[in-house]
Design a protein around this motif. Structure first.
Motif, PDB file in Angstrom:
ATOM      1  N   GLY A  58      -6.945 -59.257 -43.119  1.00 55.08           N
ATOM      2  CA  GLY A  58      -6.521 -59.453 -44.511  1.00 55.08           C
ATOM      3  C   GLY A  58      -6.858 -60.829 -45.057  1.00 55.08           C
ATOM      4  O   GLY A  58      -6.203 -61.316 -45.973  1.00 55.08           O
ATOM      5  N   LYS A  59      -7.893 -61.466 -44.508  1.00 55.45           N
ATOM      6  CA  LYS A  59      -8.236 -62.838 -44.897  1.00 55.45           C
ATOM      7  C   LYS A  59      -9.620 -62.948 -45.530  1.00 55.45           C
ATOM      8  O   LYS A  59     -10.337 -63.913 -45.322  1.00 55.45           O
ATOM      9  N   GLY A  60      -9.981 -61.960 -46.334  1.00 57.64           N
ATOM     10  CA  GLY A  60     -11.235 -62.038 -47.070  1.00 57.64           C
ATOM     11  C   GLY A  60     -11.083 -63.004 -48.231  1.00 57.64           C
ATOM     12  O   GLY A  60     -10.054 -63.005 -48.903  1.00 57.64           O
ATOM     13  N   VAL A  61     -12.101 -63.847 -48.483  1.00 52.30           N
ATOM     14  CA  VAL A  61     -12.009 -64.833 -49.554  1.00 52.30           C
ATOM     15  C   VAL A  61     -12.204 -64.181 -50.921  1.00 52.30           C
ATOM     16  O   VAL A  61     -11.471 -64.477 -51.857  1.00 52.30           O
ATOM     17  N   PHE A  62     -13.168 -63.297 -51.054  1.00 48.59           N
ATOM     18  CA  PHE A  62     -13.394 -62.591 -52.317  1.00 48.59           C
ATOM     19  C   PHE A  62     -12.674 -61.253 -52.309  1.00 48.59           C
ATOM     20  O   PHE A  62     -12.572 -60.598 -51.272  1.00 48.59           O
ATOM     21  N   GLY A  63     -12.247 -60.832 -53.473  1.00 52.45           N
ATOM     22  CA  GLY A  63     -11.667 -59.499 -53.606  1.00 52.45           C
ATOM     23  C   GLY A  63     -12.659 -58.438 -53.175  1.00 52.45           C
ATOM     24  O   GLY A  63     -12.300 -57.439 -52.542  1.00 52.45           O
ATOM     25  N   SER A  64     -13.946 -58.643 -53.510  1.00 55.95           N
ATOM     26  CA  SER A  64     -14.972 -57.669 -53.139  1.00 55.95           C
ATOM     27  C   SER A  64     -15.149 -57.600 -51.622  1.00 55.95           C
ATOM     28  O   SER A  64     -15.489 -56.550 -51.079  1.00 55.95           O
ATOM     29  N   ASP A  65     -14.909 -58.708 -50.926  1.00 58.17           N
ATOM     30  CA  ASP A  65     -14.979 -58.697 -49.461  1.00 58.17           C
ATOM     31  C   ASP A  65     -13.813 -57.901 -48.880  1.00 58.17           C
ATOM     32  O   ASP A  65     -14.002 -57.000 -48.067  1.00 58.17           O
ATOM     33  N   GLN A  66     -12.598 -58.247 -49.303  1.00 56.72           N
ATOM     34  CA  GLN A  66     -11.419 -57.579 -48.755  1.00 56.72           C
ATOM     35  C   GLN A  66     -11.416 -56.089 -49.088  1.00 56.72           C
ATOM     36  O   GLN A  66     -10.939 -55.271 -48.317  1.00 56.72           O
ATOM     37  N   ALA A  67     -11.997 -55.738 -50.231  1.00 58.94           N
ATOM     38  CA  ALA A  67     -12.082 -54.331 -50.632  1.00 58.94           C
ATOM     39  C   ALA A  67     -12.858 -53.501 -49.611  1.00 58.94           C
ATOM     40  O   ALA A  67     -12.584 -52.313 -49.433  1.00 58.94           O
ATOM     41  N   LEU A  68     -13.805 -54.128 -48.919  1.00 58.01           N
ATOM     42  CA  LEU A  68     -14.579 -53.403 -47.912  1.00 58.01           C
ATOM     43  C   LEU A  68     -13.690 -52.879 -46.792  1.00 58.01           C
ATOM     44  O   LEU A  68     -13.992 -51.852 -46.180  1.00 58.01           O
ATOM     45  N   PHE A  69     -12.611 -53.584 -46.511  1.00 53.55           N
ATOM     46  CA  PHE A  69     -11.681 -53.117 -45.473  1.00 53.55           C
ATOM     47  C   PHE A  69     -10.648 -52.155 -46.042  1.00 53.55           C
ATOM     48  O   PHE A  69     -10.085 -51.342 -45.317  1.00 53.55           O
ATOM     49  N   SER A  70     -10.409 -52.222 -47.337  1.00 52.74           N
ATOM     50  CA  SER A  70      -9.374 -51.393 -47.955  1.00 52.74           C
ATOM     51  C   SER A  70      -9.845 -49.985 -48.294  1.00 52.74           C
ATOM     52  O   SER A  70      -9.029 -49.105 -48.523  1.00 52.74           O
ATOM     53  N   ASP A  71     -11.137 -49.772 -48.343  1.00 54.94           N
ATOM     54  CA  ASP A  71     -11.690 -48.488 -48.783  1.00 54.94           C
ATOM     55  C   ASP A  71     -12.169 -47.666 -47.590  1.00 54.94           C
ATOM     56  O   ASP A  71     -12.887 -48.186 -46.732  1.00 54.94           O
ATOM     57  N   TYR A  72     -11.816 -46.386 -47.560  1.00 56.98           N
ATOM     58  CA  TYR A  72     -12.159 -45.526 -46.429  1.00 56.98           C
ATOM     59  C   TYR A  72     -13.677 -45.391 -46.226  1.00 56.98           C
ATOM     60  O   TYR A  72     -14.139 -45.149 -45.109  1.00 56.98           O
ATOM     61  N   ARG A  73     -14.460 -45.567 -47.291  1.00 54.62           N
ATOM     62  CA  ARG A  73     -15.916 -45.403 -47.180  1.00 54.62           C
ATOM     63  C   ARG A  73     -16.574 -46.541 -46.420  1.00 54.62           C
ATOM     64  O   ARG A  73     -17.671 -46.370 -45.867  1.00 54.62           O
ATOM     65  N   THR A  74     -15.928 -47.683 -46.384  1.00 51.72           N
ATOM     66  CA  THR A  74     -16.531 -48.858 -45.746  1.00 51.72           C
ATOM     67  C   THR A  74     -15.698 -49.406 -44.586  1.00 51.72           C
ATOM     68  O   THR A  74     -16.223 -50.153 -43.759  1.00 51.72           O
ATOM     69  N   ARG A  75     -14.434 -49.032 -44.545  1.00 54.52           N
ATOM     70  CA  ARG A  75     -13.537 -49.591 -43.519  1.00 54.52           C
ATOM     71  C   ARG A  75     -14.043 -49.361 -42.103  1.00 54.52           C
ATOM     72  O   ARG A  75     -14.017 -50.273 -41.267  1.00 54.52           O
ATOM     73  N   TRP A  76     -14.528 -48.175 -41.817  1.00 49.44           N
ATOM     74  CA  TRP A  76     -14.991 -47.856 -40.462  1.00 49.44           C
ATOM     75  C   TRP A  76     -16.181 -48.725 -40.049  1.00 49.44           C
ATOM     76  O   TRP A  76     -16.327 -49.078 -38.884  1.00 49.44           O
ATOM     77  N   ILE A  77     -17.015 -49.098 -41.023  1.00 47.33           N
ATOM     78  CA  ILE A  77     -18.158 -49.959 -40.721  1.00 47.33           C
ATOM     79  C   ILE A  77     -17.664 -51.378 -40.434  1.00 47.33           C
ATOM     80  O   ILE A  77     -18.107 -52.019 -39.480  1.00 47.33           O
ATOM     81  N   VAL A  78     -16.737 -51.869 -41.264  1.00 47.55           N
ATOM     82  CA  VAL A  78     -16.149 -53.195 -41.045  1.00 47.55           C
ATOM     83  C   VAL A  78     -15.532 -53.247 -39.646  1.00 47.55           C
ATOM     84  O   VAL A  78     -15.753 -54.211 -38.895  1.00 47.55           O
ATOM     85  N   GLU A  79     -14.779 -52.222 -39.296  1.00 49.55           N
ATOM     86  CA  GLU A  79     -14.123 -52.193 -37.980  1.00 49.55           C
ATOM     87  C   GLU A  79     -15.136 -52.194 -36.850  1.00 49.55           C
ATOM     88  O   GLU A  79     -14.952 -52.895 -35.843  1.00 49.55           O
ATOM     89  N   SER A  80     -16.227 -51.435 -36.995  1.00 46.60           N
ATOM     90  CA  SER A  80     -17.228 -51.395 -35.919  1.00 46.60           C
ATOM     91  C   SER A  80     -17.938 -52.732 -35.780  1.00 46.60           C
ATOM     92  O   SER A  80     -18.232 -53.173 -34.669  1.00 46.60           O
ATOM     93  N   PHE A  81     -18.208 -53.422 -36.894  1.00 48.40           N
ATOM     94  CA  PHE A  81     -18.844 -54.737 -36.834  1.00 48.40           C
ATOM     95  C   PHE A  81     -17.881 -55.780 -36.275  1.00 48.40           C
ATOM     96  O   PHE A  81     -18.301 -56.699 -35.569  1.00 48.40           O
ATOM     97  N   ALA A  82     -16.597 -55.669 -36.603  1.00 47.56           N
ATOM     98  CA  ALA A  82     -15.592 -56.606 -36.079  1.00 47.56           C
ATOM     99  C   ALA A  82     -15.459 -56.449 -34.564  1.00 47.56           C
ATOM    100  O   ALA A  82     -15.244 -57.429 -33.846  1.00 47.56           O
TER     101      ALA A  82
END
Length: 188
Positions: free
Chosen positions: A128-152
């Motif tokens: 929950g520490k994204g600097v931009f709203g557009s960055d944090q939105a990537l984790f909040s949305d089901y379409r992109t969250r799984w990709i963020v998690e795999s890269f993390a």
């Protein structure tokens, strides 16, 4: 110099003869939601995975307060701060960017490892520490969250996808009447 992935740059791309600042107005804004980001990337022939992978370039960034203040104060009629943001992190940013802010150079290195190209950007989004709203939105949305998690979870997966997305990005906006430069720093 900061490590990270590598890729083969395609040769023979034609460059234009001028660079205009006003051509950057079509770049995605830090306030975009995921639907707007997906649409912006799709216009350029880039997919959702490209969006998430290329956003990882923010791991080396610094941002001025003006780029992220909108989600630290008066976010909505219900929330002062974006509720997807880590509370302690939000307070840290609010302290760095007081209102009124007389320091025009004030801002935030995106992430603690900002001098190293790594997957820390994605780990911070998960926290929950994204600097931009557009960055944090990537984790909040089901379409992109799984990709963020795999890269993390796996830096090598991020590096592989980032390299592929950089090749894809290199093919965006090919110029028909440009020139292949002999010296990339100057027109022929």
């Amino acid at each position: 110099m900061s490590g990270g992935p590598s890729w083969n740059v395609l040769k023979g791309r034609k460059d234009g003869g001028v660079s205009k600042a006003n051509e950057t107005i079509n770049l995605p804004a830090p306030t975009f939601n995921v639907s707007q980001l997906i649409q912006s990337f799709a216009k350029r022939g880039l997919g959702v995975k490209d969006l998430v992978a290329l956003s990882g370039g923010h791991t080396l960034e610094f941002s001025h307060c003006s780029s992220f203040e909108s989600w630290l104060r008066n976010f909505s009629s219900v929330h002062d701060v974006d509720p997807t943001m880590n509370n302690e992190f939000a307070q840290k940013l609010r302290n760095k960017c007081p209102k009124p802010n007389r320091d025009t150079t004030a801002g935030e290195l995106f992430y603690s490892t900002s001098s190293t190209f790594d997957n820390n950007y994605y780990k911070q989004l998960v926290a929950g520490k994204g600097v931009f709203g557009s960055d944090q939105a990537l984790f909040s949305d089901y379409r992109t969250r799984w990709i963020v998690e795999s890269f993390a979870k796996d830096q090598s997966v991020f590096f592989k996808e980032f390299a592929g997305s950089m090749v894809n990005l290199g093919n965006v906006g090919l110029i028909e009447d440009g020139e292949v430069r002999l010296n990339c720093r100057a027109v022929n």
